[in-house]
Design a protein around this motif. Structure first.
Motif, PDB file in Angstrom:
ATOM      1  N   THR A  91      -0.530 -41.875 -42.075  1.00 26.71           N
ATOM      2  CA  THR A  91      -1.341 -42.765 -42.892  1.00 26.71           C
ATOM      3  C   THR A  91      -2.799 -42.628 -42.480  1.00 26.71           C
ATOM      4  O   THR A  91      -3.106 -42.349 -41.325  1.00 26.71           O
ATOM      5  CB  THR A  91      -0.904 -44.232 -42.732  1.00 26.71           C
ATOM      6  OG1 THR A  91      -1.021 -44.612 -41.356  1.00 26.71           O
ATOM      7  CG2 THR A  91       0.532 -44.412 -43.188  1.00 26.71           C
ATOM      8  N   TYR A  92      -3.698 -42.808 -43.437  1.00 24.58           N
ATOM      9  CA  TYR A  92      -5.119 -42.659 -43.180  1.00 24.58           C
ATOM     10  C   TYR A  92      -5.840 -43.957 -43.502  1.00 24.58           C
ATOM     11  O   TYR A  92      -5.452 -44.695 -44.405  1.00 24.58           O
ATOM     12  CB  TYR A  92      -5.692 -41.510 -44.028  1.00 24.58           C
ATOM     13  CG  TYR A  92      -5.055 -40.183 -43.717  1.00 24.58           C
ATOM     14  CD1 TYR A  92      -5.566 -39.372 -42.720  1.00 24.58           C
ATOM     15  CD2 TYR A  92      -3.917 -39.756 -44.391  1.00 24.58           C
ATOM     16  CE1 TYR A  92      -4.969 -38.152 -42.407  1.00 24.58           C
ATOM     17  CE2 TYR A  92      -3.323 -38.546 -44.096  1.00 24.58           C
ATOM     18  CZ  TYR A  92      -3.857 -37.752 -43.109  1.00 24.58           C
ATOM     19  OH  TYR A  92      -3.263 -36.553 -42.811  1.00 24.58           O
ATOM     20  N   ASN A 144      -5.521 -45.428 -50.307  1.00 28.38           N
ATOM     21  CA  ASN A 144      -4.214 -45.646 -49.683  1.00 28.38           C
ATOM     22  C   ASN A 144      -3.470 -44.324 -49.508  1.00 28.38           C
ATOM     23  O   ASN A 144      -2.330 -44.159 -49.932  1.00 28.38           O
ATOM     24  CB  ASN A 144      -3.379 -46.622 -50.522  1.00 28.38           C
ATOM     25  CG  ASN A 144      -2.115 -47.066 -49.794  1.00 28.38           C
ATOM     26  OD1 ASN A 144      -2.080 -47.104 -48.561  1.00 28.38           O
ATOM     27  ND2 ASN A 144      -1.088 -47.400 -50.557  1.00 28.38           N
ATOM     28  N   THR A 145      -4.125 -43.363 -48.844  1.00 26.00           N
ATOM     29  CA  THR A 145      -3.565 -42.026 -48.680  1.00 26.00           C
ATOM     30  C   THR A 145      -2.540 -41.986 -47.555  1.00 26.00           C
ATOM     31  O   THR A 145      -2.813 -42.442 -46.447  1.00 26.00           O
ATOM     32  CB  THR A 145      -4.685 -41.013 -48.390  1.00 26.00           C
ATOM     33  OG1 THR A 145      -5.613 -41.029 -49.475  1.00 26.00           O
ATOM     34  CG2 THR A 145      -4.124 -39.609 -48.236  1.00 26.00           C
ATOM     35  N   GLN A 156       4.398 -39.131 -51.098  1.00 23.40           N
ATOM     36  CA  GLN A 156       2.955 -39.058 -50.893  1.00 23.40           C
ATOM     37  C   GLN A 156       2.295 -40.192 -51.682  1.00 23.40           C
ATOM     38  O   GLN A 156       2.846 -40.695 -52.660  1.00 23.40           O
ATOM     39  CB  GLN A 156       2.387 -37.711 -51.361  1.00 23.40           C
ATOM     40  CG  GLN A 156       3.304 -36.526 -51.252  1.00 23.40           C
ATOM     41  CD  GLN A 156       3.731 -36.196 -49.842  1.00 23.40           C
ATOM     42  OE1 GLN A 156       3.040 -36.502 -48.895  1.00 23.40           O
ATOM     43  NE2 GLN A 156       4.904 -35.572 -49.715  1.00 23.40           N
ATOM     44  N   SER A 157       1.089 -40.555 -51.270  1.00 25.76           N
ATOM     45  CA  SER A 157       0.350 -41.582 -51.994  1.00 25.76           C
ATOM     46  C   SER A 157      -1.144 -41.312 -51.873  1.00 25.76           C
ATOM     47  O   SER A 157      -1.586 -40.491 -51.072  1.00 25.76           O
ATOM     48  CB  SER A 157       0.677 -42.982 -51.445  1.00 25.76           C
ATOM     49  OG  SER A 157       0.197 -43.122 -50.114  1.00 25.76           O
ATOM     50  N   GLY A 158      -1.931 -42.010 -52.671  1.00 29.95           N
ATOM     51  CA  GLY A 158      -3.382 -41.937 -52.578  1.00 29.95           C
ATOM     52  C   GLY A 158      -3.918 -40.582 -52.949  1.00 29.95           C
ATOM     53  O   GLY A 158      -3.621 -40.023 -54.002  1.00 29.95           O
ATOM     54  N   GLY A 159      -4.752 -40.020 -52.059  1.00 25.90           N
ATOM     55  CA  GLY A 159      -5.420 -38.750 -52.321  1.00 25.90           C
ATOM     56  C   GLY A 159      -4.459 -37.621 -52.588  1.00 25.90           C
ATOM     57  O   GLY A 159      -4.804 -36.670 -53.313  1.00 25.90           O
ATOM     58  N   HIS A 212      -8.999 -40.592 -33.749  1.00 26.87           N
ATOM     59  CA  HIS A 212      -9.572 -40.232 -35.038  1.00 26.87           C
ATOM     60  C   HIS A 212      -8.695 -39.258 -35.810  1.00 26.87           C
ATOM     61  O   HIS A 212      -8.127 -38.342 -35.244  1.00 26.87           O
ATOM     62  CB  HIS A 212     -10.956 -39.610 -34.837  1.00 26.87           C
ATOM     63  CG  HIS A 212     -11.917 -40.517 -34.144  1.00 26.87           C
ATOM     64  ND1 HIS A 212     -11.987 -40.612 -32.773  1.00 26.87           N
ATOM     65  CD2 HIS A 212     -12.838 -41.392 -34.635  1.00 26.87           C
ATOM     66  CE1 HIS A 212     -12.922 -41.485 -32.439  1.00 26.87           C
ATOM     67  NE2 HIS A 212     -13.450 -41.964 -33.543  1.00 26.87           N
ATOM     68  N   ALA A 213      -8.633 -39.451 -37.106  1.00 35.24           N
ATOM     69  CA  ALA A 213      -7.969 -38.496 -37.995  1.00 35.24           C
ATOM     70  C   ALA A 213      -8.749 -38.406 -39.274  1.00 35.24           C
ATOM     71  O   ALA A 213      -9.472 -39.317 -39.645  1.00 35.24           O
ATOM     72  CB  ALA A 213      -6.533 -38.929 -38.286  1.00 35.24           C
ATOM     73  N   ILE A 214      -8.586 -37.321 -39.963  1.00 35.59           N
ATOM     74  CA  ILE A 214      -9.352 -37.080 -41.173  1.00 35.59           C
ATOM     75  C   ILE A 214      -8.401 -36.762 -42.290  1.00 35.59           C
ATOM     76  O   ILE A 214      -7.504 -35.944 -42.145  1.00 35.59           O
ATOM     77  CB  ILE A 214     -10.350 -35.931 -40.960  1.00 35.59           C
ATOM     78  CG1 ILE A 214     -11.324 -36.318 -39.854  1.00 35.59           C
ATOM     79  CG2 ILE A 214     -11.087 -35.588 -42.232  1.00 35.59           C
ATOM     80  CD1 ILE A 214     -12.080 -35.160 -39.304  1.00 35.59           C
ATOM     81  N   ALA A 215      -8.588 -37.423 -43.417  1.00 33.23           N
ATOM     82  CA  ALA A 215      -7.699 -37.207 -44.549  1.00 33.23           C
ATOM     83  C   ALA A 215      -7.937 -35.845 -45.166  1.00 33.23           C
ATOM     84  O   ALA A 215      -9.018 -35.283 -45.043  1.00 33.23           O
ATOM     85  CB  ALA A 215      -7.922 -38.301 -45.593  1.00 33.23           C
ATOM     86  N   PRO A 216      -6.911 -35.281 -45.822  1.00 33.85           N
ATOM     87  CA  PRO A 216      -7.067 -33.958 -46.416  1.00 33.85           C
ATOM     88  C   PRO A 216      -8.119 -33.957 -47.507  1.00 33.85           C
ATOM     89  O   PRO A 216      -8.420 -34.971 -48.121  1.00 33.85           O
ATOM     90  CB  PRO A 216      -5.681 -33.670 -47.002  1.00 33.85           C
ATOM     91  CG  PRO A 216      -4.782 -34.657 -46.393  1.00 33.85           C
ATOM     92  CD  PRO A 216      -5.601 -35.832 -46.016  1.00 33.85           C
ATOM     93  N   ALA A 217      -8.633 -32.779 -47.769  1.00 33.46           N
ATOM     94  CA  ALA A 217      -9.662 -32.649 -48.797  1.00 33.46           C
ATOM     95  C   ALA A 217      -9.055 -32.700 -50.178  1.00 33.46           C
ATOM     96  O   ALA A 217      -7.904 -32.358 -50.391  1.00 33.46           O
ATOM     97  CB  ALA A 217     -10.393 -31.328 -48.616  1.00 33.46           C
TER      98      ALA A 217
END
Length: 393
Positions: free
Chosen positions: A50-51, A57-58, A95-98, A349-354
């Motif tokens: 989760t991000y 809400n990715t 999956q959800s969000g982005g 820290h984490a970064i959501a996919p592009a």
């Protein structure tokens, strides 16, 4: 001198049911963190990523799968051999969000410093050094060089630990220059993340850069809906646009020139425009995304804890003279996964996919929390649309 191990193909979605070598990791596996979703040790090991992205809400959830990565090794005398290595894949079921808006349509590849990332597993198997490089060209295609520690002449800057841990590829930017103007108090920490299509900077630094850019550029600023950037300009009526250079300065007077800080849009033959492809973020750190890495061979060297870079057209795979090679792999293949180490990643820290696609109006979301039941590697992820994988051995 070593071998060049190459996989040259377009990547598509992975299905464990179509692979004869796939198997689910069970909850009893050493690399599975037991949690509330594990009812017994024989069940497949779950993951939930989760991000911190409230608007979108990715998230992604599913099960961990072990499978074999196949690469062809090409030596200098043109002989070939097959290299196989076991890797761990998070196979998403929900999956959800982005992820539903076009982010990572073919999945993501874990390239972070965590124990179960692809570079870490290849290094643990004795195939390569714990280092890799990647590059992107102007067509959003690129290469990954596993085990590559770069050239002796490349520029570099050390990775920065977060609370004593190297949980992602953070660097310290001392200052930013726009054209010939170097901005005061423009330093910040940045995550170097190929999983982000575009680049984000802390709001205070962002404001300084865009105001200076706007002052120097010789084009009319316009408003344009449908793009995520605030500073866009009409370039239809001018043959020559003076776009100021953007330079990041690191320790030891090392500089990183952004080759293409803009994003061009052509609506028709009579109307063209460009935007400064930079967005603000409320986070305390910035994110250097794929667009600002274009034109470079970027080296993520975890053995020496440094980021390296050199100019590249993504076609210079033949120069192997400066690569530090790992010991030759043993005859066993595929190389087994580690089974006696418990994998854990601190909640940082984490970064959501592009978001995929160069014309998308939605940029990737940044996060400052590692996914809650993170069995995937933290931080750097790569959209699976790259053209070439290379393994230095």
């Amino acid at each position: 001198m070593g071998h060049l191990i190459v996989q040259e193909r377009d990547l598509s979605q992975y299905s464990p049911s179509l692979s004869s070598t796939s198997r689910h990791l069970s909850c009893s596996h050493q690399l599975c963190e037991l949690g509330p979703n594990c009812k017994n040790l024989q069940e497949p090991c779950p993951y939930i990523a989760t991000y911190d992205d409230p608007a979108a809400n990715t998230s992604s959830s599913g099960f961990l799968v072990e499978d074999t990565l196949h690469l062809d090794s090409v030596s200098e005398n043109a002989t070939r051999r097959r290299v196989q290595a076991s890797v761990i894949i998070g196979c998403g079921r929900k999956q959800s969000g982005g992820y539903l808006d076009g982010a990572a349509p073919d999945g993501v590849m874990g390239l972070g410093p965590g124990d179960i990332s692809v570079p870490s597993l290849l290094a643990k198997a004795g195939l390569v050094r714990k280092s890799f490089s990647l590059c992107f060209d102007e067509n959003d295609c690129g290469r990954i060089f596993f085990g590559d520690q770069g050239h002796a002449s490349q520029k570099s800057t050390p990775f920065v630990p977060i609370q004593g841990n190297y949980i992602t590829y953070f660097v310290e930017v001392e200052s930013v220059c726009v054209g010939n103007s170097c901005l005061k108090q423009s330093g910040f920490k940045a995550a170097i993340d190929s999983g982000s299509s575009f680049t984000f900077l802390p709001t205070e630094v962002y404001n300084k850069i865009v105001l200076e850019f706007d002052k120097q550029v010789n084009a009319q600023r316009i408003s344009y809906e449908g793009v995520p950037w605030n500073y866009c300009y009409n370039s239809s009526s001018q043959d020559s646009i003076d776009i100021p250079a953007l330079r990041l300065h690191f320790l030891m007077n090392q500089s990183f020139i952004v080759h293409n800080p803009k994003y061009s849009i052509s609506q028709n033959q009579k109307f063209t425009m460009f935007c400064l492809a930079l967005q603000p973020t409320d986070l305390e750190f910035g994110i250097i995304g794929q667009n600002y890495m274009t034109g470079y061979r970027v080296v993520f060297d975890m053995e020496n804890l440094k980021l390296g870079w050199s100019n590249s057209n993504c076609q210079d795979a033949s120069d192997k003279t400066e690569v530090n090679l790992a010991p030759p792999p043993n005859a066993k293949s595929p190389n087994p996964l580690p089974t006696n180490e418990q994998h854990s990643i601190p909640s940082k820290h984490a970064i959501a996919p592009a978001v995929a696609g160069r014309t998308s109006s939605k940029a990737s979301a940044a996060s400052h929390h590692i996914p809650s039941l993170l069995h995937l590697t933290s931080s750097l992820v790569l959209l699976l649309n790259s053209c070439l994988f290379v393994l230095w051995t």
